[in-house]
Design an enzyme around this catalytic site. Structure first.
Site, PDB file in Angstrom:
ATOM      1  N   HIS A   1      51.172  46.337  41.109  1.00 14.27           N
ATOM      2  CA  HIS A   1      50.749  45.525  42.256  1.00 14.27           C
ATOM      3  C   HIS A   1      51.709  44.354  42.469  1.00 14.27           C
ATOM      4  CE1 HIS A   1      46.864  47.387  43.179  1.00 14.27           C
ATOM      5  NE2 HIS A   1      46.822  47.671  41.897  1.00 14.27           N
TER       6      HIS A   1
ATOM      7  N   CYS B   1      50.284  51.303  44.156  1.00 11.64           N
ATOM      8  CA  CYS B   1      49.322  51.850  43.203  1.00 11.64           C
ATOM      9  C   CYS B   1      48.755  53.176  43.718  1.00 11.64           C
ATOM     10  CB  CYS B   1      48.255  50.817  42.876  1.00 11.64           C
ATOM     11  SG  CYS B   1      47.543  51.118  41.252  1.00 11.64           S
TER      12      CYS B   1
ATOM     13  N   GLU C   1      52.173  42.600  44.993  1.00  8.14           N
ATOM     14  CA  GLU C   1      51.622  41.521  45.829  1.00  8.14           C
ATOM     15  C   GLU C   1      51.057  40.383  44.990  1.00  8.14           C
ATOM     16  OE1 GLU C   1      50.287  44.441  45.254  1.00  8.14           O
ATOM     17  OE2 GLU C   1      48.101  44.510  45.463  1.00  8.14           O
TER      18      GLU C   1
HETATM   19  N1  GLN Z   1      42.462  54.690  41.611  1.00 13.21           N
HETATM   20  C1  GLN Z   1      43.791  54.694  41.090  1.00 13.21           C
HETATM   21  C2  GLN Z   1      43.804  54.610  39.579  1.00 13.21           C
HETATM   22  O1  GLN Z   1      42.845  54.183  38.990  1.00 13.21           O
HETATM   23  C3  GLN Z   1      44.630  53.592  41.697  1.00 13.21           C
HETATM   24  C4  GLN Z   1      44.139  52.224  41.382  1.00 13.21           C
HETATM   25  C5  GLN Z   1      44.720  51.165  42.271  1.00 13.21           C
HETATM   26  O2  GLN Z   1      45.220  51.471  43.344  1.00 13.21           O
HETATM   27  N2  GLN Z   1      44.669  49.922  41.850  1.00 13.21           N
HETATM   28  O3  GLN Z   1      44.776  54.946  38.972  1.00 13.21           O
END
Ligand code: GLN
Length: 542
Positions: A514, A380, A516
Site C-alpha cells: 500500500h 494490493c 498510499e
Molecule cells: N483481499 C486481498 C488479500 O487479502 C487483498 C487485500 C488488500 O487489498 N489489502 O490478499
C-alpha cells in the site's frame, strides 16, 4: 520530560479533531519542536482491523504492522513522523490486557475495577514508549459525554493532576452552529460541552471552535466567560477549502501561540514555508486530470482516505488538480456498456479490497486499461486482479482465480502459509482468526534495474507497508512473463512477487503493498507522481 496535549471533542462527532491535532503538531514542528501523536479510541474492538471500511473508514497500517485508526494517517501526512503500534489503543485492547493480567494472577487477588486498574493501564499507555519528544499530542476519540470515553477522560484528568498544569494542556474541539432562521451563531452547545468536561474534572485550557462564519468579538468573550477560559484561548477554526490549509488557518487564529504560551515557552515565529508552498500549488493548479478509482467501498470515501490524499500529492508533484471518479466495480458486471465510461479518464486505479464481490468488474477494468492503453495503477487487490486478468486473457489460463474466493482450479493468487521476516518464520492457516493475521507492516522489496518501478523510486531496495492475506504465486512467473507481465519487485528471498508491470503499455504498474500509506504532501510518493504524470499525458492525447 515531554509536554502532553490532550485533545477532546464535544457537541458532535466528525469535527476534524484528528486533523486539528495533526495540524497543531505540524505547527509545533515548525517552531522547532519534536512531536508524537497518539489516538485513544473508546470503542470495544481490539483494533480497527476487522471493522467495515464503509462504517469506520480506512484501516491505517504502521511500519511495525499495527492496524490503526485512519487519524494516524493524518498525523503522518502532516508531520512526517511515522506512527508506531504504541500510538493507537482502544478500550478493547486495554481491557484485553487488563483481563489477561487478571487471569495470570498479576493483581494478586485484588478486585479489578475501572478505577484504578483500567485507568492505570490507559495512563501507562499514554506515558510510555516515547522517544524524548518535546510534545505528545493525544487525541481521545468520540465525543465528550459518551459512556465509553469516561475511563479515558478520567485517565487524562489524573495525568494532569500528577504532572501539573505546566506539563499538560487540554484542548477541546467544539462546534458553533449557525442557525439560519435566526441569522446567528450559537454558543450554547459549546458551553454545555465544556460543562460536561468540567463535570468529569477537566477544565479545558484552549477551545478550538469549528464554525462556518466569523465569530463576533462579544460572542467570543461570552464563550470565554461561561467556559472559564481566557478570551485569547477561544480559537476559531473556520472551514477551509482544502485540508492542507488547516495549519496556516489555525496559526492565523493564534492556536500555536496560545499553546506555547500555556506551557510558558517563547512565542517564536514558526517556519511555515512548506505549508505555504503546498497551499499555493493546490490553489493554483496548471491543469486537471480525471482518475477513476474502481473499488467496492466507494460509498464512503473515508474507506480510501490515504489513497485519495496520495493522489492529491501526486497532483501537487505535477502541479495539477486530480479529480477522482469513484466507481463501484459491480457496475461493470451488471451492464456491458458501462465499461465505456472509462474511455474518458486519464488513469484507472483499482485499490485494495477484500472478497469476491465486485472482483469480476475490477478484472474488466484492468482489461480495459490494458487494451485501451489507459494508465493503470493496481494496489494490493488491484495487483492480484491485474495478475488474474493477464493469466486469463493472455496466458491461456481461463480458470485462474484466487483462493480468497473459495476453491479454485488454478490458484494464481493463494494463501501463503509460511513466510520469513528477518530470521523468523511466520506461519498461519486458513482457519486463523480474521483479526491481526495478515501480512502486516513494512517489508523490503528488491526492484529489477531498468524497470518502471526502479526508475520511479530511483533506488533498488525499497520498504513498503502491507496488509493482505493472499499472494501472487511465483510458480506462474514464466507464464506471466511470456504474456508480457514483468515481475519487477520481489521479496528479498525471491519468493513473493511485490510489483508487476508491462513494458508494452504507457503505464501499467501494480503493487502488492500500500504505497498510499507513506505519501506526504511535502514528499509525494513516486508511484503516485508517476501515475498522475502518465494520466496527464494520456488526457493530453485524448
Ligand atoms: N483481499 C486481498 C488479500 O487479502 C487483498 C487485500 C488488500 O487489498 N489489502 O490478499
Amino acid at each position: 520530560m515531554p509536554r502532553y496535549i490532550f485533545i477532546t471533542g464535544g457537541v458532535v462527532s466528525s469535527l476534524g479533531k484528528g486533523l486539528g491535532a495533526a495540524a497543531l503538531a505540524s505547527l509545533l514542528q515548525a517552531r522547532g519542536y519534536s512531536v508524537r501523536l497518539r489516538k485513544l479510541d473508546p470503542y470495544l474492538n481490539v483494533d480497527p482491523g476487522t471493522m467495515s471500511p464503509t462504517q469506520h473508514g480506512e484501516v491505517f497500517v504502521t511500519d511495525d504492522g499495527a492496524e490503526t485508526d485512519l487519524d494516524l494517517g493524518h498525523y503522518e501526512r502532516f508531520t512526517g513522523v511515522h506512527a508506531k503500534r504504541t500510538d493507537n489503543v482502544t478500550t478493547g485492547r486495554i481491557y484485553s490486557d487488563v483481563l489477561a493480567k487478571e487471569r495470570r494472577g498479576d493483581y494478586l487477588g485484588a478486585t479489578i475495577q475501572v478505577i484504578p486498574h483500567v485507568t492505570d493501564a490507559i495512563k501507562a499507555f499514554v506515558l510510555s514508549n516515547h522517544d524524548d519528544e518535546d510534545f505528545i499530542l493525544c487525541e481521545i476519540g468520540g465525543t465528550v459525554g459518551d459512556i465509553e470515553s469516561l475511563p479515558f477522560l478520567e485517565a487524562i484528568r489524573q495525568i494532569g493532576n500528577e504532572l501539573g498544569r505546566e506539563s499538560t494542556c487540554y484542548l477541546h474541539v467544539t462546534l458553533i452552529p449557525y442557525i439560519a432562521a435566526a441569522g446567528e451563531l450559537k454558543t450554547k452547545p459549546t458551553q454545555h460541552s465544556v460543562k460536561e468536561l468540567q463535570s468529569v474534572g477537566i477544565q479545558p485550557d484552549i477551545l478550538l471552535c469549528r464554525t462556518e462564519h466569523p465569530l463576533p468579538a462579544e460572542q467570543r468573550a461570552k464563550i470565554g466567560l461561561f467556559c472559564n477560559i481566557r478570551q485569547s484561548a477561544v480559537v476559531l477554526a473556520r472551514d477551509v477549502s482544502n485540508i492542507y490549509e488547516v495549519p496556516l488557518a489555525y496559526h492565523d487564529e493564534g492556536l500555536d501561540s496560545e499553546v506555547v504560551r500555556h506551557f510558558g515557552l517563547a512565542d517564536t515565529t514558526p517556519d511555515l514555508s512548506h505549508w505555504k508552498r503546498i497551499c499555493h500549488v493546490v490553489a493554483n493548479p496548471e491543469g486537471e486530470v480525471n482518475i477513476a478509482i474502481v473499488g467496492k467501498y466507494t460509498s464512503l470515501q473515508d474507506s480510501y482516505k490515504s489513497l485519495g490524499e496520495a493522489l492529491v500529492h501526486g497532483g501537487i508533484a505535477n502541479g495539477v488538480k486530480v479529480n477522482i471518479d469513484w466507481i463501484d466495480s459491480e457496475l461493470f458486471e451488471q451492464e456491458d456498456a458501462a465499461i465505456q465510461s472509462l474511455q474518458h479518464v486519464g488513469g484507472i486505479l483499482v485499490p485494495g479490497g477484500f472478497g469476491e464481490r465486485g472482483s469480476e468488474g475490477k478484472i474488466r477494468a484492468v482489461r480495459f486499461a490494458r487494451e485501451q492503453n489507459i494508465p493503470y495503477f493496481g494496489i494490493c487487490f488491484g495487483m492480484q486482479m491485474a495478475v488474474l486478468e493477464t493469466a486469463r486473457n493472455l496466458a491461456d489460463m481461463p480458470d485462474a482465480g484466487s483462493s480468497e474466493f473459495g476453491d479454485t482450479k488454478l490458484s494464481l493468487v493463494g494463501l501463503m502459509t509460511e513466510w520469513t521476516v528477518g530470521n523468523e518464520t511466520l506461519q498461519r492457516s486458513a482457519d486463523d482468526d480474521l483479526g491481526g493475521t495478515m501480512r502486516l507492516g513494512a517489508y523490503e522489496c528488491h526492484l529489477t534495474p531498468g524497470s518502471t518501478a526502479s526508475r520511479l523510486y530511483g533506488e533498488q531496495v525499497i520498504s513498503e507497508r502491507h496488509r493482505h492475506r493472499y499472494e501472487v504465486n511465483i510458480a506462474y512467473r514464466d507464464q506471466l512473463e511470456a504474456a508480457g507481465m514483468v515481475i519487477s519487485g520481489l521479496s528479498p528471498d525471491g519468493s513473493l512477487p511485490e510489483i508487476v508491470e508491462r513494458a508494452d503499455h504507457p503505464f501499467f504498474v501494480a503493487v502488492q503493498f500500500h504505497p498510499e500509506l507513506k505519501s506526504k504532501p511535502f514528499d509525494p510518493h513516486p508511484l503516485f507522481t508517476g501515475f498522475v504524470a502518465a494520466s496527464m499525458e494520456k488526457s493530453r492525447l485524448v
